[in-house]
Design a protein around this motif. Structure first.
Motif, mmCIF file in Angstrom:
data_model
loop_
_atom_site.group_PDB
_atom_site.id
_atom_site.type_symbol
_atom_site.label_atom_id
_atom_site.label_comp_id
_atom_site.label_asym_id
_atom_site.label_seq_id
_atom_site.Cartn_x
_atom_site.Cartn_y
_atom_site.Cartn_z
ATOM 1 N N VAL A 1 -3.742 0.402 -5.330
ATOM 2 C CA VAL A 1 -2.321 0.110 -5.439
ATOM 3 C C VAL A 1 -2.000 -0.198 -6.877
ATOM 4 O O VAL A 1 -2.771 -0.900 -7.557
ATOM 5 C CB VAL A 1 -1.985 -1.107 -4.546
ATOM 6 C CG1 VAL A 1 -0.531 -1.490 -4.673
ATOM 7 C CG2 VAL A 1 -2.343 -0.818 -3.101
ATOM 8 N N SER A 2 -0.900 0.340 -7.345
ATOM 9 C CA SER A 2 -0.524 0.060 -8.745
ATOM 10 C C SER A 2 0.483 -1.083 -8.795
ATOM 11 O O SER A 2 1.189 -1.329 -7.821
ATOM 12 C CB SER A 2 0.081 1.307 -9.379
ATOM 13 O OG SER A 2 1.268 1.617 -8.702
ATOM 14 N N GLY A 3 0.524 -1.744 -9.920
ATOM 15 C CA GLY A 3 1.527 -2.769 -10.165
ATOM 16 C C GLY A 3 1.259 -4.056 -9.439
ATOM 17 O O GLY A 3 0.335 -4.234 -8.679
ATOM 18 N N ILE B 1 0.826 -1.204 0.000
ATOM 19 C CA ILE B 1 0.000 0.000 0.000
ATOM 20 C C ILE B 1 0.860 1.255 0.000
ATOM 21 O O ILE B 1 0.567 2.229 -0.677
ATOM 22 C CB ILE B 1 -0.975 -0.015 1.200
ATOM 23 C CG1 ILE B 1 -2.048 -1.077 0.947
ATOM 24 C CG2 ILE B 1 -1.609 1.360 1.420
ATOM 25 C CD1 ILE B 1 -3.139 -1.128 1.986
ATOM 26 N N ASP B 2 1.940 1.210 0.721
ATOM 27 C CA ASP B 2 2.806 2.378 0.784
ATOM 28 C C ASP B 2 3.559 2.584 -0.535
ATOM 29 O O ASP B 2 3.491 3.644 -1.156
ATOM 30 C CB ASP B 2 3.784 2.219 1.944
ATOM 31 C CG ASP B 2 4.639 3.464 2.119
ATOM 32 O OD1 ASP B 2 4.171 4.558 1.719
ATOM 33 O OD2 ASP B 2 5.750 3.349 2.645
ATOM 34 N N GLU B 3 4.231 1.546 -0.975
ATOM 35 C CA GLU B 3 5.093 1.707 -2.162
ATOM 36 C C GLU B 3 4.297 1.817 -3.451
ATOM 37 O O GLU B 3 4.690 2.510 -4.382
ATOM 38 C CB GLU B 3 6.092 0.540 -2.240
ATOM 39 C CG GLU B 3 7.162 0.667 -1.168
ATOM 40 C CD GLU B 3 8.004 -0.592 -1.016
ATOM 41 O OE1 GLU B 3 7.874 -1.499 -1.864
ATOM 42 O OE2 GLU B 3 8.776 -0.647 -0.048
ATOM 43 N N GLY B 4 3.178 1.085 -3.506
ATOM 44 C CA GLY B 4 2.406 1.119 -4.754
ATOM 45 C C GLY B 4 1.259 2.114 -4.716
ATOM 46 O O GLY B 4 0.314 2.013 -5.495
ATOM 47 N N TYR B 5 1.332 3.075 -3.802
ATOM 48 C CA TYR B 5 0.235 4.023 -3.595
ATOM 49 C C TYR B 5 -0.260 4.628 -4.905
ATOM 50 O O TYR B 5 0.495 5.245 -5.650
ATOM 51 C CB TYR B 5 0.694 5.140 -2.658
ATOM 52 C CG TYR B 5 -0.432 6.068 -2.244
ATOM 53 C CD1 TYR B 5 -1.147 5.818 -1.082
ATOM 54 C CD2 TYR B 5 -0.771 7.175 -3.009
ATOM 55 C CE1 TYR B 5 -2.184 6.653 -0.686
ATOM 56 C CE2 TYR B 5 -1.814 8.020 -2.626
ATOM 57 C CZ TYR B 5 -2.511 7.749 -1.466
ATOM 58 O OH TYR B 5 -3.540 8.566 -1.077
ATOM 59 N N ALA B 6 -1.543 4.433 -5.181
ATOM 60 C CA ALA B 6 -2.084 4.972 -6.438
ATOM 61 C C ALA B 6 -3.367 5.763 -6.205
ATOM 62 O O ALA B 6 -4.073 6.090 -7.145
ATOM 63 C CB ALA B 6 -2.329 3.831 -7.421
ATOM 64 N N GLY B 7 -3.684 6.040 -4.946
ATOM 65 C CA GLY B 7 -4.881 6.826 -4.670
ATOM 66 C C GLY B 7 -5.693 6.219 -3.541
ATOM 67 O O GLY B 7 -5.415 5.106 -3.085
#
Ligand SMILES: Nc1nc2c(ncn2[C@@H]2O[C@H](COP(=O)(O)OP(=O)(O)OP(=O)(O)O)[C@@H](O)[C@H]2O)c(=O)[nH]1
Ligand SMILES: [Mg+2]
Length: 442
Positions: free
Chosen positions: A440-442, A407-413
């Motif tokens: 989350v992205s990716g 959630i932190d690293e892939g934060y997308a909104g």
């Protein structure tokens, strides 16, 4: 698992700290009518009650808290409570169990000062009559002040020399000095702002009084305190309570730098009347099925109250027990509205300014968020997680706090109820945007 912060019960011996812990947690700490019953700290989990969003979303049947519980739309969020050894005047110089006790406080986020309002114990916790409990509030605060001030003053000469030599800012220098108390920089900054108008920012020119003034404001912020005026079931409590309320009348609110106006570290809004003994007894009677009692409520039911023809789940009480529960009803519940102990827990979390956040995977069915790293998540259920965070925490900061790197690293909104998008720097506010789904992205 409970919150990451700890609330500590403090007070003189025999004030009722262990009784209080037993009243609001499942702990069974030893209680005794002699000083220093407690030496090693006791711990327990209390519950902070808030309205659960499952009620407004018609999902009470699906609500499945991973920690704590939900009853009648009230979410009970676990909070860690600590009960430590009693403190006596002079503790900061090592009297009683002084230093050991004070060091146990370093980890506390807030304090519950349990005061014997009955006036039947002196400042050492020994039996007496007519003791004025206002004294306890004053000297306890003063001991905490001496403890911190003593530690800072001992090193002050060197601190100032280094401060001048390195050209560090006042807040950085003071923060370094106060690091041992689990202090955030922001608290040092606010305490400094509150006194800067009177003592200036050039700490190398502060005299002893200026330093004390700063430490007092620092303590107001670092150890927000709720006072539990305990033993209200006893005869002289009323008169003592009135005197205490008079002394603290007009405190609270907020003064310069949004620092509350306190006297002896106390605000009248955070004084609560309690009977830990009554709560322990009612809980015991309820567990033995003599009464039906919900902690925090203003009454209980006995077998007679259930009336004729009831299914008789409650047991008959003998005369002695009946007299005792009736006494509690008259002297505590009817007069004060409750035993007060749950209220204290609520206020203690309240003074910390915590906000409950519900991370979810879906803002439609409010299923568990992937933050809850365990893989056995699939079980379903709504509003499984509830996390208490400091007020002022933003949507993005909370993503970082959740124990999920994804959630932190892939934060997308992020979005809340109704698919409303949240900005990264939106501050989380209860009832507005505290149900959060992260993308989350990716
Ligand atoms: N009447 C009355 N007595 C209480 C209440 N709370 C605690 N007591 C009594 O006060 C005495 C001391 O209680 P403890 O809970 O052991 O006090 P403590 O503050 O933990 O004391 P130390 O561990 O010695 O520091 C016991 O006899 C309790 O039963 C109350 O609300 N009302
Ligand atoms: Mg104790």
């Amino acid at each position: 698992m409970a919150s990451s912060f700890v609330i500590a019960c403090v007070g003189k011996p025999s004030a009722g700290k262990s009784s209080f812990l037993n009243a609001v947690t499942d702990a069974s700490a030893k209680v005794g009518n002699f000083p220093f019953t407690t030496i090693e700290p006791n711990q327990g989990i209390a519950y902070y009650a808030i309205p659960c969003p499952c009620a407004t979303h018609n999902l009470t049947a699906q609500c499945k808290p991973r920690h704590g519980f939900c009853r009648n739309g009230q979410r009970h969020v676990p909070v860690r409570l600590l009960d430590v050894a009693g403190l006596v005047p002079g503790a900061s110089e090592g009297r009683g169990l002084g230093n050991q006790f004070l060091d146990d406080l370093r980890q506390a986020a807030a304090l519950i000062h349990v005061v014997d309002a009955s006036g039947t114990t002196d400042d050492q916790g020994r039996e007496t009559r007519g003791y004025d409990p206002v004294e306890d509030i004053r000297w306890l605060r003063s001991e905490i002040e001496q403890w911190v001030a003593g530690n800072v003053e001992r090193k002050w000469g060197g601190t100032v020399r280094r401060h001048v030599a390195t050209g560090a800012s006042a807040v950085d220098t003071l923060h370094a000095q106060l690091a041992g108390y689990g202090t955030r920089r922001e608290i040092v900054q606010r305490a400094l702002d509150a006194v800067a108008g009177r003592v200036g920012l050039a700490i190398e020119r502060w005299d002893a009084e200026a330093l004390r003034m700063f430490i007092a404001r620092f303590l107001d912020l670092r150890f927000p305190t709720v006072v539990a005026l305990n033993k209200i079931d006893m005869p002289d409590a009323d008169k003592n309570i009135a005197a205490i309320m008079r002394r603290y009348h007009g405190t609270g609110g907020s003064g310069s730098g949004a620092v509350p106006v306190l006297r002896d570290g106390v605000s009248e809004d955070n004084i609560v009347l309690t009977s830990a003994l009554a709560e322990c007894f009612l809980r015991k009677m309820a567990s033995q099925k003599y009464i039906a009692y919900t902690p925090g409520s203003d009454d209980f039911q006995t077998r007679e109250d259930e009336g004729e023809g009831a299914d008789g789940e409650l047991r008959e009480m003998d005369e002695k027990v009946r007299r005792r529960v009736e006494n509690i009803r008259d002297l505590v519940l009817f007069r004060y509205g409750s035993t007060g102990v749950q209220e204290v827990v609520g206020r203690a979390v309240g003074v910390l300014g915590y906000v409950a956040v519900f991370p979810v995977k879906s803002v439609v069915n409010f299923g568990a968020s992937s933050s809850s790293s365990s893989s056995s998540d699939g079980g379903g259920g709504a509003f499984r997680d509830c996390v208490l965070v400091r007020s002022g925490t933003t949507v993005r900061e909370f993503a970082r706090k959740l124990h999920s790197q994804a959630i932190d690293e892939g934060y997308a909104g992020a979005e809340t109820v109704g698919g409303v998008q949240l900005a990264e720097d939106d501050v989380i506010v209860a009832g507005k945007n505290n149900i959060i789904k992260y993308s989350v992205s990716g």
